[in-house]
Write a protein that holds these residues in place. Structure first.
Motif, mmCIF file in Angstrom:
data_model
loop_
_atom_site.group_PDB
_atom_site.id
_atom_site.type_symbol
_atom_site.label_atom_id
_atom_site.label_comp_id
_atom_site.label_asym_id
_atom_site.label_seq_id
_atom_site.Cartn_x
_atom_site.Cartn_y
_atom_site.Cartn_z
ATOM 1 N N LEU A 34 0.848 -1.192 0.000
ATOM 2 C CA LEU A 34 0.000 0.000 0.000
ATOM 3 C C LEU A 34 0.877 1.233 0.000
ATOM 4 N N GLY A 35 0.630 2.124 -0.942
ATOM 5 C CA GLY A 35 1.401 3.351 -1.055
ATOM 6 C C GLY A 35 0.588 4.561 -0.665
ATOM 7 N N TYR A 36 0.865 5.670 -1.304
ATOM 8 C CA TYR A 36 0.150 6.909 -1.049
ATOM 9 C C TYR A 36 -1.320 6.733 -1.382
ATOM 10 N N ASN A 37 -2.172 7.299 -0.510
ATOM 11 C CA ASN A 37 -3.621 7.224 -0.717
ATOM 12 C C ASN A 37 -4.102 5.778 -0.819
ATOM 13 N N ASN A 38 -3.393 4.865 -0.105
ATOM 14 C CA ASN A 38 -3.752 3.435 -0.097
ATOM 15 C C ASN A 38 -3.758 2.809 -1.487
ATOM 16 N N GLU A 39 -2.955 3.350 -2.369
ATOM 17 C CA GLU A 39 -2.834 2.772 -3.699
ATOM 18 C C GLU A 39 -2.135 1.424 -3.604
ATOM 19 N N LYS A 40 -2.692 0.404 -4.262
ATOM 20 C CA LYS A 40 -2.186 -0.962 -4.137
ATOM 21 C C LYS A 40 -1.256 -1.342 -5.278
ATOM 22 N N LEU A 41 -0.146 -1.992 -4.898
ATOM 23 C CA LEU A 41 0.760 -2.573 -5.876
ATOM 24 C C LEU A 41 0.824 -4.075 -5.623
ATOM 25 N N ARG A 42 0.430 -4.872 -6.610
ATOM 26 C CA ARG A 42 0.464 -6.322 -6.481
ATOM 27 C C ARG A 42 1.903 -6.836 -6.544
ATOM 28 N N LEU A 43 2.216 -7.790 -5.668
ATOM 29 C CA LEU A 43 3.567 -8.341 -5.593
ATOM 30 C C LEU A 43 3.553 -9.850 -5.802
ATOM 31 N N THR A 44 4.683 -10.375 -6.240
ATOM 32 C CA THR A 44 4.834 -11.826 -6.312
ATOM 33 C C THR A 44 5.277 -12.320 -4.938
ATOM 34 N N ASP A 45 5.230 -13.637 -4.724
ATOM 35 C CA ASP A 45 5.647 -14.203 -3.449
ATOM 36 C C ASP A 45 7.114 -13.913 -3.151
ATOM 37 N N ILE A 46 7.946 -13.995 -4.174
ATOM 38 C CA ILE A 46 9.367 -13.720 -3.986
ATOM 39 C C ILE A 46 9.587 -12.264 -3.604
ATOM 40 N N GLU A 47 8.855 -11.341 -4.232
ATOM 41 C CA GLU A 47 8.984 -9.923 -3.903
ATOM 42 C C GLU A 47 8.569 -9.654 -2.457
ATOM 43 N N VAL A 48 7.534 -10.341 -2.003
ATOM 44 C CA VAL A 48 7.104 -10.210 -0.610
ATOM 45 C C VAL A 48 8.206 -10.682 0.333
ATOM 46 N N LYS A 49 8.809 -11.819 0.021
ATOM 47 C CA LYS A 49 9.882 -12.353 0.865
ATOM 48 C C LYS A 49 11.064 -11.390 0.939
ATOM 49 N N ILE A 50 11.438 -10.846 -0.204
ATOM 50 C CA ILE A 50 12.574 -9.919 -0.247
ATOM 51 C C ILE A 50 12.288 -8.666 0.582
ATOM 52 N N LEU A 51 11.096 -8.104 0.431
ATOM 53 C CA LEU A 51 10.739 -6.900 1.183
ATOM 54 C C LEU A 51 10.673 -7.174 2.690
ATOM 55 N N ARG A 52 10.199 -8.346 3.067
ATOM 56 C CA ARG A 52 10.134 -8.695 4.487
ATOM 57 C C ARG A 52 11.533 -8.780 5.096
ATOM 58 N N ILE A 53 12.453 -9.352 4.347
ATOM 59 C CA ILE A 53 13.831 -9.476 4.843
ATOM 60 C C ILE A 53 14.471 -8.102 4.986
ATOM 61 N N PHE A 54 14.271 -7.240 3.970
ATOM 62 C CA PHE A 54 14.827 -5.894 4.041
ATOM 63 C C PHE A 54 14.215 -5.108 5.202
ATOM 64 N N SER A 55 12.925 -5.318 5.443
ATOM 65 C CA SER A 55 12.256 -4.624 6.536
ATOM 66 C C SER A 55 12.801 -5.085 7.889
ATOM 67 N N LYS A 56 13.033 -6.392 8.004
ATOM 68 C CA LYS A 56 13.547 -6.957 9.251
ATOM 69 C C LYS A 56 14.966 -6.479 9.531
ATOM 70 N N ASN A 57 15.714 -6.234 8.459
ATOM 71 C CA ASN A 57 17.117 -5.817 8.609
ATOM 72 C C ASN A 57 17.327 -4.372 8.152
ATOM 73 N N ARG A 58 16.362 -3.535 8.407
ATOM 74 C CA ARG A 58 16.438 -2.150 7.934
ATOM 75 C C ARG A 58 17.685 -1.447 8.459
ATOM 76 N N ASN A 59 18.261 -0.606 7.594
ATOM 77 C CA ASN A 59 19.484 0.152 7.881
ATOM 78 C C ASN A 59 20.707 -0.744 8.065
ATOM 79 N N GLU A 60 20.584 -2.016 7.660
ATOM 80 C CA GLU A 60 21.713 -2.928 7.741
ATOM 81 C C GLU A 60 21.952 -3.572 6.374
#
Length: 219
Positions: A152-178
């Motif tokens: 969800l982006g600005y104004n709750n605009e939705k961007l559909r993701l693949t499963d791999i993209e979700v996994k990658i974003l979750r890892i980056f979020s968990k290790n933010r600034n690292e």
């Protein structure tokens, strides 16, 4: 088969053409007094039919029919809500190839294995699935909803993701600034510890970055 337990029984489907493995697992299951209820299916076609009438919490798949299974097989369609564990004798399993990128909760246990090892992996798979289904993540100005596979982006605009993209974003979020090492990403996203030097990871990250820019650049 399953003794009384305060927790809701989990329905486990085992895909195996013989009953030998099923009988061995259910015997161990009774001995350890788990909250798992097992059902055996001789092939994937039978479980596909059963899934229309009954929900399973996790699927175990003996590797006797591995060569017949392709990444787009219906067996993997609901892996985000029903984790899959492959019991495999093949250490060079084809399930590590990029074509299986879109499978969400999916792992391999090499045979022979101990029953307690299987139980631990099953518990981990179910826990990860439950966490994925309920935990939304804030990433800068965006909100990641792993279960819905949307950002969800600005104004709750939705961007559909693949499963791999979700996994990658979750890892980056968990290790933010690292800095996240390539080896860690490969293992957590694909379950590959010893990987060949390919551009698979770089390609996925490049496509994800491009996707984000195109979708949100006008905002």
């Amino acid at each position: 088969m399953i003794k009384s337990n305060t927790k809701r029984s989990k329905n486990i489907a085992l895909i195996d053409k013989d009953l030998i493995l099923y009988l061995a697992l259910t015997e161990q299951n009774d001995f350890h007094d788990t909250n798992y209820f097992w059902q055996n299916f001789k092939n994937v076609e039978l479980i596909n039919h059963a899934c229309k009438a009954k929900n399973f919490d996790l699927i175990l798949f003996n590797d006797s029919d591995l060569e017949k299974i392709q990444p787009d097989h219906p067996l993997f369609a609901n892996s985000s809500t029903c984790p899959i564990i492959i019991l495999s004798t093949n250490y060079g399993s084809k399930f590590t190839i990029p074509e299986f990128d879109k499978i969400t909760h999916f792992s391999i246990i090499h045979k022979p294995f101990r029953f307690m090892t299987l139980l631990k992996r099953m518990e981990e798979a179910l826990e990860i699935q439950n966490t994925s289904n309920s935990q939304n993540l804030k990433i800068g100005p965006f909100l990641l909803k792993p279960f819905e596979k949307v950002l969800l982006g600005y104004n709750n605009e939705k961007l559909r993701l693949t499963d791999i993209e979700v996994k990658i974003l979750r890892i980056f979020s968990k290790n933010r600034n690292e800095l996240v090492k390539k080896e860690i990403l490969m293992e957590e996203v694909w379950g590959i510890k010893n990987f060949l030097d390919t551009h698979t990871l770089e390609t996925h990250i490049y496509r994800l970055r491009k996707k984000l820019q195109i979708h949100f650049e006008k905002k």
